[in-house]
Design an enzyme around this catalytic site. Sequence first.
Site, mmCIF file in Angstrom:
data_model
loop_
_atom_site.group_PDB
_atom_site.id
_atom_site.type_symbol
_atom_site.label_atom_id
_atom_site.label_comp_id
_atom_site.label_asym_id
_atom_site.label_seq_id
_atom_site.Cartn_x
_atom_site.Cartn_y
_atom_site.Cartn_z
ATOM 1 N N HIS A 1 -7.867 3.497 5.992
ATOM 2 C CA HIS A 1 -6.556 3.032 6.439
ATOM 3 C C HIS A 1 -6.582 1.614 7.024
ATOM 4 C CE1 HIS A 1 -6.638 7.263 6.127
ATOM 5 N NE2 HIS A 1 -6.721 7.563 7.395
ATOM 6 N N ASP B 1 -3.222 8.782 3.079
ATOM 7 C CA ASP B 1 -3.243 9.343 4.440
ATOM 8 C C ASP B 1 -2.057 10.294 4.616
ATOM 9 O OD1 ASP B 1 -4.168 9.807 7.018
ATOM 10 O OD2 ASP B 1 -3.058 8.135 7.879
ATOM 11 N N HIS C 1 4.793 15.582 8.251
ATOM 12 C CA HIS C 1 5.499 16.182 9.385
ATOM 13 C C HIS C 1 6.956 16.451 9.011
ATOM 14 C CE1 HIS C 1 2.233 15.570 12.228
ATOM 15 N NE2 HIS C 1 2.083 14.349 11.745
#
Length: 313
Positions: A82, A155, A159
Site C-alpha cells: 500500500h 487492499d 465495511h
Amino acid sequence: MIRRPPRSTLSSSSAASDVYKRQYQRRVRGEHAHTNDTAAACCPYSDPKSHSERRPVKSEVESIKEAIAIAAKHNTRLHIAHLSTAGGLALVIEAKAKGLPITCEVTPHHLLLSCDDYAVLGGRAKVNPPLRPIDNRGDLWAGVVSGAIDCISTDHAPHLLSEKDADGVPPSGLPGVETVLSLMVSIALGCWPHPSDPQPPRSKEFSMEHIRALMFENPNRIFGLGADSTPKLTVSSEGFKHIRGVDQKTKCGWTPYENWKVKGAISAVSYTHLRAHETPEHLVCRLLLEKKKKNNQQENYTDDKQRRHKHSV
C-alpha cells in the site's frame, strides 16, 4: 512468507530483528506508530480529512526507511504494501538501485483518489494509509509506468455503509476487488475515470502490458502463486459503462467510485483454478490466502523444531 512484522520502532526492536532474520519474505505497511501517535496528539480527529493529518506522509517514509534498513541487515526479501507517498517510493527506488530484494505495491485508491475526495466521500474515504495530497498521485503513476512499483493491489476492506456513515470515527478501509480491473483497463484505453480531478501526465503511458505485469506476472513471481500464464481474459475497447454499488457482488454494496464512467469490457474468463462465480480478482486473493496458510504451517513447524532443539541442548 506473507506476514507483517511489528510496525513500531522497527530499528530498535530486537523482536523485530528476530522476525527479519528468518529467511522468508516480509510484508510491511508503511506506517510508523510513534510518528502517528505524535501527529494524532497534535491533531484530534475532527472530520474524515483530519485522518490524513493524523497519519502524515512522514509516517510512511520513516517506517519504510526502518524496514529497508533491517531487511538489508539480514538480507531478507521485503514487500512494501500500500505505498502511498512520493517519499516512500523514493526510498524503494534507492533500495532497488543498491540491489536489495525489495518489492512494493500501490492501491487503486491511492492512484485515483486524493485528499480532495473527502469533500465528496466523507468518512467513506477513510483508509490506512490515508489518502494523500493530490500531488503524490503523479509520482505514484511515474513509479507504475517506469516499473519501480511492482504490483497493483486493492487492499479490499468491505465495511458496511452503516459503519462508514455512522456518527463518530468510521472504520478504515475501502472495497476495491471488483472495480480495480475495470478502472485500470479504462485508463489503459485512454479514458481517465475520475469525474473531476485532472489526469496525471504519466498515467497516459499506462498500457495493457502494464496491467498484465502489475496484476499478474509480478504478483505471480513475487508470491510464488504458480498460476499458469495462458491468456484468461478478453478485453474489448468498445463501449462504456458506469460503476455502481448496486452492481457489486460484495455484501457491503457500495464503491468509492460510484457512477464513474469507464471504457471497455472484460469477458471470456477461462481459468483452470477458477471456481464457479469466482472473479479473477477473487481468485488471486484466494491463492494468496492459501499460500499464506501453507507458509504459516511451514513456519510453525520450523519454530516448533527450533524450540525442541533448544530444550534438548
